[in-house]
Design a protein around this motif. Structure first.
Motif, PDB file in Angstrom:
ATOM      1  N   ASN A 136       0.895  -1.154   0.127  1.00 60.44           N
ATOM      2  CA  ASN A 136       0.038   0.069   0.079  1.00 60.44           C
ATOM      3  C   ASN A 136       0.714   1.339   0.231  1.00 60.44           C
ATOM      4  O   ASN A 136       0.403   2.285  -0.477  1.00 60.44           O
ATOM      5  CB  ASN A 136      -1.010  -0.091   1.322  1.00 60.44           C
ATOM      6  N   ALA A 137       2.211   1.202   0.432  1.00 61.58           N
ATOM      7  CA  ALA A 137       2.808   2.545   0.474  1.00 61.58           C
ATOM      8  C   ALA A 137       2.984   3.043  -0.800  1.00 61.58           C
ATOM      9  O   ALA A 137       2.958   2.555  -2.000  1.00 61.58           O
ATOM     10  CB  ALA A 137       4.200   2.107   0.803  1.00 61.58           C
ATOM     11  N   GLY A 138       2.806   4.273  -0.745  1.00 61.31           N
ATOM     12  CA  GLY A 138       2.785   5.137  -2.187  1.00 61.31           C
ATOM     13  C   GLY A 138       3.157   6.815  -1.882  1.00 61.31           C
ATOM     14  O   GLY A 138       2.954   7.210  -0.622  1.00 61.31           O
ATOM     15  N   LEU A 139       3.616   7.214  -3.055  1.00 60.63           N
ATOM     16  CA  LEU A 139       3.701   8.801  -3.022  1.00 60.63           C
ATOM     17  C   LEU A 139       3.156   9.362  -4.223  1.00 60.63           C
ATOM     18  O   LEU A 139       3.042   8.500  -5.255  1.00 60.63           O
ATOM     19  CB  LEU A 139       5.385   8.906  -3.447  1.00 60.63           C
ATOM     20  N   SER A 140       2.950  10.388  -4.194  1.00 58.68           N
ATOM     21  CA  SER A 140       2.165  11.123  -5.573  1.00 58.68           C
ATOM     22  C   SER A 140       2.906  12.460  -5.551  1.00 58.68           C
ATOM     23  O   SER A 140       3.174  13.020  -4.632  1.00 58.68           O
ATOM     24  CB  SER A 140       0.916  11.284  -5.730  1.00 58.68           C
ATOM     25  N   ALA A 193      10.283   4.472  -7.376  1.00 55.09           N
ATOM     26  CA  ALA A 193      10.993   3.436  -6.417  1.00 55.09           C
ATOM     27  C   ALA A 193       9.958   3.179  -5.139  1.00 55.09           C
ATOM     28  O   ALA A 193       9.857   1.717  -4.928  1.00 55.09           O
ATOM     29  CB  ALA A 193      12.119   4.496  -5.791  1.00 55.09           C
ATOM     30  N   VAL A 194       9.164   4.065  -4.873  1.00 50.62           N
ATOM     31  CA  VAL A 194       8.255   3.706  -3.843  1.00 50.62           C
ATOM     32  C   VAL A 194       6.992   2.817  -4.484  1.00 50.62           C
ATOM     33  O   VAL A 194       6.760   1.764  -3.964  1.00 50.62           O
ATOM     34  CB  VAL A 194       7.762   4.920  -3.040  1.00 50.62           C
ATOM     35  N   ASN A 195       6.479   3.432  -5.611  1.00 47.78           N
ATOM     36  CA  ASN A 195       5.170   3.059  -6.006  1.00 47.78           C
ATOM     37  C   ASN A 195       5.277   1.779  -6.863  1.00 47.78           C
ATOM     38  O   ASN A 195       4.187   0.955  -7.019  1.00 47.78           O
ATOM     39  CB  ASN A 195       4.509   3.881  -6.876  1.00 47.78           C
ATOM     40  N   GLU A 249      -3.729  11.899   3.606  1.00 45.64           N
ATOM     41  CA  GLU A 249      -2.831  12.701   3.778  1.00 45.64           C
ATOM     42  C   GLU A 249      -2.541  13.181   2.281  1.00 45.64           C
ATOM     43  O   GLU A 249      -2.138  14.310   1.841  1.00 45.64           O
ATOM     44  CB  GLU A 249      -1.380  12.570   4.407  1.00 45.64           C
ATOM     45  N   MET A 250      -2.501  12.040   1.394  1.00 45.18           N
ATOM     46  CA  MET A 250      -2.151  12.210  -0.177  1.00 45.18           C
ATOM     47  C   MET A 250      -3.093  13.196  -1.006  1.00 45.18           C
ATOM     48  O   MET A 250      -2.715  13.922  -1.784  1.00 45.18           O
ATOM     49  CB  MET A 250      -2.135  11.027  -0.585  1.00 45.18           C
ATOM     50  N   THR A 251      -4.329  13.211  -0.347  1.00 49.60           N
ATOM     51  CA  THR A 251      -5.447  13.564  -1.124  1.00 49.60           C
ATOM     52  C   THR A 251      -6.129  14.976  -0.709  1.00 49.60           C
ATOM     53  O   THR A 251      -6.751  15.529  -0.962  1.00 49.60           O
ATOM     54  CB  THR A 251      -6.718  12.714  -1.286  1.00 49.60           C
TER      55      THR A 251
END
Ligand SMILES: NC(=O)c1ccc[n+]([C@@H]2O[C@H](COP(=O)([O-])OP(=O)(O)OC[C@H]3O[C@@H](n4cnc5c(N)ncnc54)[C@H](OP(=O)(O)O)[C@@H]3O)[C@@H](O)[C@H]2O)c1
Length: 267
Positions: A105-109, A127-129, A208-210
């Motif tokens: 589930n870890a992800g960055l945008s 690298a993360v996604n 937090e991402m959205t």
């Protein structure tokens, strides 16, 4: 022929069909469990009976959540670092034994026009996604293949299936598209050996991402205009799909990408 166990037909066992959605006693690792979807999905799997392992970089929120989930374990981990991934797998094996469920589930945008996206920031997101999803899936998948059972659920996105258009995020959409096809590839390679790999593709959910989108009138209305149900999702609206994919309820499902998106991909 496959070498893994096929569940007995429900008619023969008289089992409650809903029992197949439970994950009692299973060991489930959830990455990115320090906030948002990951923290919610960890709570969900714990309440469905799993012993959950919470992984992310921020230790304080992981420990806070672990304190609320009986029998859980917090393991600080940067999924992009090989040493951290190895420590995660080793710690789980020492403390809990074999891993039954992995939720990547870890992800960055990052929202930035493609022509201004640096190769460095593009690579950091990939690298993360994507790369870490491959690395952790193979690290955990090796043990699953040895035992002939396991379920991997990759949290992709609607933007693994379509472009995000006027919200430019090339690294995010490229990496999530990669996750969708990596899911198919691993499913195809491992299907006969009892390890299922599926993706869940959320639409827009608060996190937090959205926050920068859903927290503003302009952003929220951008999302609502593009979503047939005219609203963002609530975290618990992911529960049915996640439990389905993680548990034996989906014992004949692999390589699938399941949207939970208020109809976003229907347009
Ligand atoms: N929210 C949505 O609408 C939505 C829609 C579609 C897909 N998704 C996907 O859902 C997943 C969770 O996102 P979210 O919305 O819940 O956002 P979030 O609250 O920002 O969560 C992201 C999580 O990823 C972790 N993470 C980031 N980099 C990491 C790294 N290098 N190593 C380990 N963990 C790392 C963060 O933890 P640390 O900072 O503690 O490491 C955090 O727990 C992502 O894959 C995202 O793409 C979300």
């Amino acid at each position: 022929m496959s070498n893994h166990t096929v569940p007995a037909p429900l008619a023969a066992t008289g089992e409650d069909p809903l029992a197949r959605f439970r994950v009692d006693g299973r060991v489930a690792v959830i990455t990115g469990a320090s906030s948002g979807l990951g923290a919610h999905l960890a709570r969900l799997l714990s309440s469905a009976g799993a012993r959950v392992v919470l992984a992310a970089r921020r230790e304080a929120p992981l420990k806070e959540l672990a304190a609320q989930l009986p029998g859980s374990l917090a393991v600080p981990c940067d999924v992009t670092l090989a040493a951290d991934r190895e420590r995660l797998v080793r710690t789980v094996s020492e403390e809990f034994g074999a891993i039954d469920i992995l939720v990547n589930n870890a992800g960055l945008s990052q929202t930035v026009p493609a022509e201004q996206h640096t190769v460095e920031s593009f690579s950091e997101i990939v690298a993360v996604n994507l790369t870490a999803v491959f690395a952790l899936s193979t690290a955990v998948g090796t043990g699953m293949l040895e035992r002939g059972r396991g379920s991997i659920v990759n949290i992709a996105s609607i933007y693994g299936m379509v472009a995000s258009g006027s919200l430019p995020q090339a690294a995010y959409t490229a990496s999530k598209g990669g996750v969708v096809n990596l899911t198919r590839e691993l499913a195809a390679e491992w299907g006969a050996r009892g390890v299922r790999v599926n993706a869940l593709c959320p639409g827009w959910f608060w996190s937090e991402m959205t926050e920068s989108m859903l927290g503003t009138d302009k952003g929220r209305s951008w999302v609502e205009r593009r979503t047939p149900m005219r609203r963002a999702g609530q975290l618990d609206e992911l529960d049915g799909a996640l439990l389905f994919l993680a548990s034996d309820a989906s014992s004949y499902v692999t390589g699938a990408s399941v949207p939970v998106d208020g109809g976003y991909l229907a347009l």
